[in-house]
Design an enzyme around this catalytic site. Structure first.
Site, PDB file in Angstrom:
ATOM      1  CE  LYS A  76       6.198  -4.122  -0.413  1.00  0.00           C
ATOM      2  NZ  LYS A  76       5.836  -2.804   0.593  1.00  0.00           N
TER       3      LYS A  76
HETATM    4  N1  PMP Z   1       5.276  -2.112   6.632  1.00  0.00           N
HETATM    5  C1  PMP Z   1       4.934  -1.728   5.148  1.00  0.00           C
HETATM    6  C2  PMP Z   1       3.593  -1.530   5.291  1.00  0.00           C
HETATM    7  C3  PMP Z   1       5.572  -1.140   4.339  1.00  0.00           C
HETATM    8  O1  PMP Z   1       5.260  -1.243   2.700  1.00  0.00           O
HETATM    9  C4  PMP Z   1       6.734  -2.126   4.395  1.00  0.00           C
HETATM   10  C5  PMP Z   1       7.863  -2.232   3.512  1.00  0.00           C
HETATM   11  N2  PMP Z   1       7.348  -3.172   2.466  1.00  0.00           N
HETATM   12  C6  PMP Z   1       6.935  -2.551   5.484  1.00  0.00           C
HETATM   13  C7  PMP Z   1       6.175  -2.749   6.167  1.00  0.00           C
HETATM   14  C8  PMP Z   1       8.584  -3.398   5.785  1.00  0.00           C
HETATM   15  O2  PMP Z   1       8.858  -4.410   5.199  1.00  0.00           O
HETATM   16  P1  PMP Z   1      10.041  -5.370   4.354  1.00  0.00           P
HETATM   17  O3  PMP Z   1      10.980  -5.302   5.723  1.00  0.00           O
HETATM   18  O4  PMP Z   1      10.334  -6.375   4.212  1.00  0.00           O
HETATM   19  O5  PMP Z   1      10.576  -4.594   3.262  1.00  0.00           O
END
Ligand code: PMP
Length: 306
Positions: A159
């Site tokens: 991330k």
């Molecule tokens: N993909 C991206 C690019 C994101 O920014 C997010 C948000 N964090 C997600 C998927 C979903 O991830 P999560 O369920 O862990 O929030």
């Protein structure tokens, strides 16, 4: 945005308006940083709890490791900091939490080994990311002209702050074209993920989501898969092409901020009945029960702050 009282910066709580950085902060110039997006909810007994705190903080440390950022805090220290931040800000009705690992001031140039690694954690009240209306009626998606970078370059599983340039371009394009959100393909033409959320579709009562070959390992995606398994819904992880989505019975996005947002249209094709689908509604409702502490099997994933 909704200001809170304090921001946690490098171990201290700083008044919101004083949480500042120098203009020569390394990350501002070269884009190497890692973030998390974590959410706390008011639960059924009136207390507030952070959902899957450990998983989010672990992913922050993992993202940092991938992008060569040596975080000077342990998982436990970062978890305690997030709890304390919400307590001191009295965010007992729920909040969005944004930890950030970044390279600070002192070194310029790309070789960042000696640049200081700094950490901030902010939290504030943030409503439904894709709108309350979106949660009920569904949103309109556009397949983006931007693709996710190939796995041969970039750090797609992190991330990483830098990954959000691509997401930002895709989101802007979609919104300017009159849609709510962008869906990105990978470099092979298969569905990767939305600009800030994961993709699911339902076809013949089977829940299908792409593998994380070229997308963030989403924490919400895993929760939804677990809930689907609990409900006896068949789940398949496989690659999906765009034309399959057009004829899906249901589709939805998942993410910590996006929660479970139904998709009612993709590229001018109405999905299913054109509103929130039956399985989507069940999973959405189950997800909100989990984060509100109503499902005993998932209480272990809640960190109560009061
Ligand atoms: N993909 C991206 C690019 C994101 O920014 C997010 C948000 N964090 C997600 C998927 C979903 O991830 P999560 O369920 O862990 O929030």
């Amino acid at each position: 945005m909704d200001k809170a009282k304090y921001i946690w910066m490098n171990g201290e709580l700083i008044p919101w308006d004083e949480a500042k950085v120098h203009v020569l902060t390394h990350t501002l110039h070269y884009g190497n940083g890692a973030i998390e997006g974590t959410k706390a909810y008011k639960t059924v007994d009136g207390r507030c709890a952070i959902f899957k705190l450990k998983e989010h903080t672990q992913r922050l440390l993992n993202s940092s490791k991938m992008t060569l950022l040596n975080v000077p805090y342990t998982l436990e220290e970062l978890n305690d900091a997030q709890v304390k931040l919400l307590q001191e800000n009295e965010l007992f009705d729920g909040a969005y939490i944004r930890p950030l690992v970044y390279l600070g001031y002192g070194i310029m140039g790309l070789y960042h080994k000696d640049a200081p690694v700094e950490v901030s954690i902010s939290a504030w009240k943030w409503g439904a990311y894709l709108g309350e209306d979106g949660l009920k009626r569904g949103i309109r998606l556009k397949i983006s002209s931007m693709t996710r970078p190939a796995n041969t370059s970039g750090m797609g599983k992190a991330k990483a702050v830098a990954n959000y340039l691509n997401s930002q371009m895709a989101k802007f394009e979609a919104v300017e074209a009159g849609y709510d959100e962008a869906l990105l393909l990978d470099d092979q033409g298969y569905i990767a993920e939305a600009s800030g959320a994961c993709f699911f579709m339902v076809r013949d009562a089977v829940l299908i989501s792409p593998p994380n070959d070229n997308s963030l390992e989403s924490i919400t995606q895993q929760t939804i898969i677990d809930l689907a398994n609990d409900m006896g819904i068949k789940v398949v992880r496989r690659r999906i092409t765009r034309e399959e989505i057009y004829i899906a019975d249901e589709a939805f996005l998942t993410g910590t901020a996006a929660e479970v947002t139904p998709v009612r249209e993709v590229d001018a094709r109405i999905i299913g009945s054109g509103s929130r689908g039956e399985i989507t509604e069940k999973l959405q409702s189950a997800y909100f029960d989990v984060v509100a502490g109503k499902n005993p099997a998932y209480i272990q994933h809640l960190t109560y702050i009061n």
